[in-house]
Every structure is written in C-alpha cells, then in structure tokens.
Write a protein that holds these residues in place. Structure first.
Motif, PDB file in Angstrom:
ATOM      1  N   VAL A  33     -36.025   9.286 -10.378  1.00 24.96           N
ATOM      2  CA  VAL A  33     -37.249   8.294 -10.284  1.00 24.96           C
ATOM      3  C   VAL A  33     -36.554   6.749 -10.616  1.00 24.96           C
ATOM      4  N   TYR A  34     -37.304   5.842  -9.900  1.00 21.67           N
ATOM      5  CA  TYR A  34     -36.853   4.597 -10.197  1.00 21.67           C
ATOM      6  C   TYR A  34     -37.889   3.635 -10.266  1.00 21.67           C
ATOM      7  N   GLY A  35     -37.778   2.375 -11.081  1.00 26.62           N
ATOM      8  CA  GLY A  35     -38.688   1.290 -11.010  1.00 26.62           C
ATOM      9  C   GLY A  35     -38.343   0.138 -10.505  1.00 26.62           C
ATOM     10  N   GLN A  36     -39.136  -0.780 -10.870  1.00 25.18           N
ATOM     11  CA  GLN A  36     -38.819  -2.228 -10.183  1.00 25.18           C
ATOM     12  C   GLN A  36     -37.556  -2.828 -10.830  1.00 25.18           C
ATOM     13  N   LYS A  37     -37.433  -2.324 -12.249  1.00 26.93           N
ATOM     14  CA  LYS A  37     -36.194  -3.040 -12.751  1.00 26.93           C
ATOM     15  C   LYS A  37     -34.821  -2.507 -12.408  1.00 26.93           C
ATOM     16  N   ASP A  38     -34.830  -1.337 -11.690  1.00 28.19           N
ATOM     17  CA  ASP A  38     -33.410  -0.993 -10.861  1.00 28.19           C
ATOM     18  C   ASP A  38     -33.040  -1.331  -9.844  1.00 28.19           C
ATOM     19  N   LEU A  39     -34.116  -2.281  -9.200  1.00 27.47           N
ATOM     20  CA  LEU A  39     -34.006  -3.048  -8.013  1.00 27.47           C
ATOM     21  C   LEU A  39     -33.087  -4.157  -8.185  1.00 27.47           C
ATOM     22  N   VAL A  40     -31.934  -4.431  -7.661  1.00 24.99           N
ATOM     23  CA  VAL A  40     -30.987  -5.462  -7.744  1.00 24.99           C
ATOM     24  C   VAL A  40     -30.910  -6.409  -6.773  1.00 24.99           C
ATOM     25  N   GLY A  41     -31.536  -7.541  -6.744  1.00 27.54           N
ATOM     26  CA  GLY A  41     -31.538  -8.179  -5.389  1.00 27.54           C
ATOM     27  C   GLY A  41     -30.542  -9.494  -5.578  1.00 27.54           C
ATOM     28  N   LYS A  42     -29.817  -9.697  -6.716  1.00 20.72           N
ATOM     29  CA  LYS A  42     -28.881 -10.801  -6.837  1.00 20.72           C
ATOM     30  C   LYS A  42     -27.647 -10.537  -7.677  1.00 20.72           C
ATOM     31  N   GLY A  43     -26.408 -11.285  -7.224  1.00 17.28           N
ATOM     32  CA  GLY A  43     -25.579 -11.060  -8.348  1.00 17.28           C
ATOM     33  C   GLY A  43     -24.338  -9.870  -8.032  1.00 17.28           C
ATOM     34  N   ILE A  44     -24.564  -9.520  -6.604  1.00 14.95           N
ATOM     35  CA  ILE A  44     -23.782  -8.558  -6.237  1.00 14.95           C
ATOM     36  C   ILE A  44     -22.617  -9.123  -5.272  1.00 14.95           C
ATOM     37  N   GLN A  45     -21.324  -9.006  -5.263  1.00 16.25           N
ATOM     38  CA  GLN A  45     -20.459  -9.675  -4.796  1.00 16.25           C
ATOM     39  C   GLN A  45     -19.177  -8.689  -4.567  1.00 16.25           C
ATOM     40  N   TRP A  46     -18.479  -9.017  -3.403  1.00 20.33           N
ATOM     41  CA  TRP A  46     -17.168  -8.125  -2.967  1.00 20.33           C
ATOM     42  C   TRP A  46     -16.303  -8.781  -4.103  1.00 20.33           C
ATOM     43  N   PRO A  47     -15.229  -7.746  -4.638  1.00 16.81           N
ATOM     44  CA  PRO A  47     -14.215  -8.093  -5.439  1.00 16.81           C
ATOM     45  C   PRO A  47     -13.198  -8.872  -4.751  1.00 16.81           C
ATOM     46  N   GLY A  48     -12.379  -9.416  -5.317  1.00 16.16           N
ATOM     47  CA  GLY A  48     -11.358 -10.526  -4.467  1.00 16.16           C
ATOM     48  C   GLY A  48     -10.482  -9.641  -3.849  1.00 16.16           C
ATOM     49  N   ASN A  49     -10.442  -8.346  -4.132  1.00 13.31           N
ATOM     50  CA  ASN A  49      -9.421  -7.386  -3.018  1.00 13.31           C
ATOM     51  C   ASN A  49     -10.303  -6.645  -2.238  1.00 13.31           C
ATOM     52  N   PRO A  58     -19.150  -1.993 -10.782  1.00 16.74           N
ATOM     53  CA  PRO A  58     -20.109  -1.305 -11.463  1.00 16.74           C
ATOM     54  C   PRO A  58     -20.784  -0.385 -10.803  1.00 16.74           C
ATOM     55  N   ARG A  59     -21.323   0.731 -11.654  1.00 13.77           N
ATOM     56  CA  ARG A  59     -22.281   1.514 -10.776  1.00 13.77           C
ATOM     57  C   ARG A  59     -23.434   1.620 -11.244  1.00 13.77           C
ATOM     58  N   SER A  60     -24.457   1.941 -10.509  1.00 20.13           N
ATOM     59  CA  SER A  60     -25.798   2.013 -10.672  1.00 20.13           C
ATOM     60  C   SER A  60     -26.146   3.591 -11.040  1.00 20.13           C
ATOM     61  N   SER A 197     -28.485   0.230  -5.352  1.00 17.70           N
ATOM     62  CA  SER A 197     -26.829   0.387  -5.557  1.00 17.70           C
ATOM     63  C   SER A 197     -26.318  -0.976  -5.782  1.00 17.70           C
ATOM     64  N   LEU A 198     -25.199  -0.839  -6.691  1.00 14.16           N
ATOM     65  CA  LEU A 198     -24.786  -2.032  -7.163  1.00 14.16           C
ATOM     66  C   LEU A 198     -23.357  -2.205  -6.336  1.00 14.16           C
ATOM     67  N   HIS A 199     -23.448  -1.393  -5.330  1.00 10.49           N
ATOM     68  CA  HIS A 199     -22.071  -1.288  -4.242  1.00 10.49           C
ATOM     69  C   HIS A 199     -22.248  -2.437  -3.286  1.00 10.49           C
ATOM     70  N   PRO A 200     -21.485  -3.382  -2.975  1.00  9.54           N
ATOM     71  CA  PRO A 200     -21.892  -4.194  -1.962  1.00  9.54           C
ATOM     72  C   PRO A 200     -21.748  -3.642  -0.400  1.00  9.54           C
ATOM     73  N   GLY A 201     -20.925  -2.549  -0.224  1.00  6.68           N
ATOM     74  CA  GLY A 201     -20.761  -1.835   0.950  1.00  6.68           C
ATOM     75  C   GLY A 201     -21.807  -0.672   1.149  1.00  6.68           C
ATOM     76  N   PHE A 202     -23.013  -0.589   0.347  1.00  3.60           N
ATOM     77  CA  PHE A 202     -23.866   0.728   0.682  1.00  3.60           C
ATOM     78  C   PHE A 202     -24.773  -0.082   1.897  1.00  3.60           C
ATOM     79  N   ARG A 203     -24.745   0.381   2.806  1.00 11.25           N
ATOM     80  CA  ARG A 203     -25.705   0.131   3.947  1.00 11.25           C
ATOM     81  C   ARG A 203     -26.567   1.211   4.567  1.00 11.25           C
ATOM     82  N   LEU A 307     -23.703 -12.722  -1.075  1.00 11.54           N
ATOM     83  CA  LEU A 307     -24.706 -11.522  -1.007  1.00 11.54           C
ATOM     84  C   LEU A 307     -25.819 -11.782  -1.850  1.00 11.54           C
ATOM     85  N   THR A 308     -26.663 -12.712  -1.351  1.00 14.61           N
ATOM     86  CA  THR A 308     -27.822 -13.357  -2.169  1.00 14.61           C
ATOM     87  C   THR A 308     -29.017 -12.387  -1.941  1.00 14.61           C
ATOM     88  N   GLY A 309     -29.126 -11.905  -0.729  1.00 15.79           N
ATOM     89  CA  GLY A 309     -30.382 -10.977  -0.578  1.00 15.79           C
ATOM     90  C   GLY A 309     -29.920  -9.988   0.467  1.00 15.79           C
TER      91      GLY A 309
END
Length: 386
Positions: A33-49, A58-60, A197-203, A307-309
């Motif tokens: 079960v999830y709500g709107q606060k669990d949906l992260v639209g911004k602030g996700i980036q690939w690490p330098g490596n 981080p993991r959601s 997902s907080l993972h930038p590579g989840f598609r 990765l702004t959106g």
C-alpha cells in the motif's frame, strides 16, 4: 550486477515473503500500500560511478519489498534459470548502447503466442497470467486514498525468464482477461512504479502485439538496470505549440517523447495523451513499444544526471509476429531504449554499434509512414484543448 537492494533484506518488506510452498494459496496475496508521499519525482541521480555498483544508493519501501521478495523466489527455484551477474559492455561509439549477454533467456523463455493482429482479442485457452503458479506473485500494488482517478489493483509478478535483476510484470486485474492493449490505469501504475523507486535504473515498458509482446494478456515490464541509457537525456524538438509531444531524433531510434515532472494534473494529462496515441496506433494496426524512464526535460541534449522527471518514449514500428531467431538480439522496448540483451557469446563478442543500429532500424516504419503517423499524433494532441 549486484542486487539493487543491497545484501540485507528489509525487515519492513518481510511480510511480503512467502511461507511454506504448501501454504501459498491459503495465505493470499499481500498488499503493498502506498500514498502520494511515496512518489518521488525529483532528486534522483546516478552516482558518480554509475554502472559499477548501486548498493550504496538509498532504497525506498518499494525497492526493498520488490527485491527481497524477488530474491526469495530465486532461492525457491521459481525462475526458468538462475540469473547470475550478466556480462555487460558499453559498445564503443556515440550512442552508448548497454549490451548484456543473456544466453539463458534466449534459450529458455516461453515461445510467443500465435498472434496475427495488433488488436487480437484475449484467448483464455492460450497461456495467460491466470495460469501462473501462486508463488510467482510478489504482491498487489494498492494506492491509499488516491487523489486522482481510482487506481485498479495491479499484481506484481516475477518474469520467470528475466532480462535483469528484479524483472517483474505489472498485471492489472488478471481475471478480467484484458488483451495486450495499453489502458490509462495500467500506464498510471507503470509511471507510479518508477516514482516509487529511488533507483535511477528502474524502468517500465510496454510491448504491443506485433511489437514482440509474447503474451496477449495486458501487462507492463519493470526491471532494474545499473546503467544510464541514451534515451534519458537525448535531444528532442517539439511537434506541437503546447509541447505535448516531441520528436526524439537521436539514435538508436527516433521516437515520440512525452514528459512529466511528476505526480499531479500534469501526469494525468500525459497519461491521457499517451493512451490517445497508442489507441490510434492499435486502431490502425501499427505495432508499437513504449519505455518509461527517469530523465531530462525535452530540449537539447542533457546529461543523464538531470533526472528531473519522467520520460515516456513511444516508437511506432513494423509488425513482427512469431519467434524471431535471427540477429544478435530481438528488437522490443529495451533495445529501442539502448539496452541490448544479446543471445549468444559469439554475437556478444563481435557486436558493434553500427550493427546494432542497423538491426534496430530495420524494425522501424518507412519514413513516409512515420511522417503520416507523426501528423496524426500531432492532430490528436491538438484535441486536448477541445
């Protein structure tokens, strides 16, 4: 690739794990079960490596739930093969193809169904997701007090022939027997899964009938890939004055780009517009593939760090029915986005960017037909204001 959720299962996700196999059916399907606060639209980036390790990300709650339950199904032997770390290479060249050797998927995946039309009706006698083993279901996605339209429940199943770590299928209400034709609620679930997902590579992606969908029962694919892809920041040009639809012109394949910064009315508008486009393609017997990834806004080329959106890319393509054995890889949603699961060691060792581009472009519509489709989709977007 290392498991995206690290080496320890989340205690919060433990309730999604299976009891003894003989109790699976009695236990029922757990809810995530999830709500709107669990949906992260911004602030996700690939690490330098990026592409080396993602265990430090981080993991959601969603990532922990999916990955721990998926790992348990691996240990229970519910997949057709055990997915080890896949040999991966970035093909030399300007595109940035991510090629992976996945011999077992090429050999062991279920043969595609006999499909003759993009609009073919659901056939309960063929394989469908009502016939899977209970243990293949990880959980049910359920939105708590949705602010927009009520979201139907979505079952999250393992793909028993996985492309990569965490490869799942998102299936809306399997008992309804919906054919493989994109619906707004299903697309919304796919977009929200990426935002969970907080993972930038989840598609997430969709293959139409004729676009290499192997099962005619409505579903999306979702999976983790530890590498940026070309489509995340590829340049585009607007096709209509409102900027509803853009042309993604860069290799590996030109496509139609839709963009939203995140949840809310803007995302609802995107869902409506994308489904208008896929309805047009289906009604005109045009096969298509769709890919959802975190990415940059439309416009000039952008670094994949921006990765702004959400980018939703739609490709119209030649219809392809039946088993395809020729070529280093089959062309569907992930290949069009730049992720190439290669079927043999020989092809993996010899594959070049030029060969990959040629194989992909051979599956696209002729330019004159593309221009017809483009004009029709732009006309559809103009109806938004009517």
């Amino acid at each position: 690739m290392a498991a995206p959720d690290g080496s320890q299962d989340s205690q919060e996700a433990s309730y999604l794990l299976l009891p003894n196999p003989e109790d699976w059916e009695e236990q029922g399907i757990p809810d995530f079960v999830y709500g709107q606060k669990d949906l992260v639209g911004k602030g996700i980036q690939w690490p330098g490596n990026a592409g080396l390790t993602l265990d430090s990300l981080p993991r959601s709650r969603f990532d922990s739930a999916l990955c721990s339950a998926w790992r348990q199904r691996v240990e229970l032997g519910l997949f057709r093969y055990r997915l080890e770390d896949l040999q991966t290479q970035i093909l030399p060249g300007s595109v940035g193809f991510v090629a992976q050797l996945n011999v077992e998927r090429g050999v062991q995946r279920r043969p595609p169904q006999n499909i003759q039309s993009v609009r073919q009706e659901f056939d309960p006698e063929q394989f469908n997701f009502n016939k899977i083993r209970p243990g293949e279901v990880l959980f049910r996605l359920r939105q708590r007090e949705p602010e927009g339209p009520k979201q139907e429940d979505i079952l999250v199943l393992i793909n028993v022939s996985p492309l990569e770590w965490g490869h799942v299928l998102l299936v809306p209400e399997p008992a309804l027997g919906l054919p493989q034709r994109l619906l707004p609620g299903t697309l919304r679930a796919g977009l929200e899964a990426v935002l969970l997902s907080l993972h930038p590579g989840f598609r997430v992606g969709f293959n139409s009938l004729g676009g290499l969908a192997s099962v005619n029962h409505l579903h999306l694919h979702g999976y983790y890939l530890a590498h940026p892809l070309p489509v995340e920041g590829a340049p585009s040009t607007p096709l209509d004055p409102k900027g509803y639809i853009h042309l993604l012109q860069a290799l590996p394949a030109p496509g139609f780009l839709f963009y939203t910064s995140g949840p809310g009315p803007d995302m609802e508008g995107l869902i409506r517009r994308v489904c208008r486009a896929t309805d047009y393609l289906s009604n005109h017997e045009i096969a298509h593939n769709l890919f959802v990834t975190r990415g940059a806004p439309p416009g000039p080329a952008s670094s994949s760090a921006g990765l702004t959106g959400l980018r939703v890319i739609l490709w119209a393509r030649k219809s392809s029915f039946g088993i395809k054995e020729s070529g280093a890889f089959n062309v569907a949603l992930c290949e069009l986005a730049g992720h190439l699961p290669v079927k043999t060691s020989q092809d993996f060792g010899s594959l070049t960017e030029a060969a990959a581009v040629a194989l992909i472009q051979d599956c696209l519509l002729p330019q004159a037909r593309v221009e017809e489709v483009q004009a029709a989709l732009v006309a559809l977007m103009a109806q938004e204001e009517l």
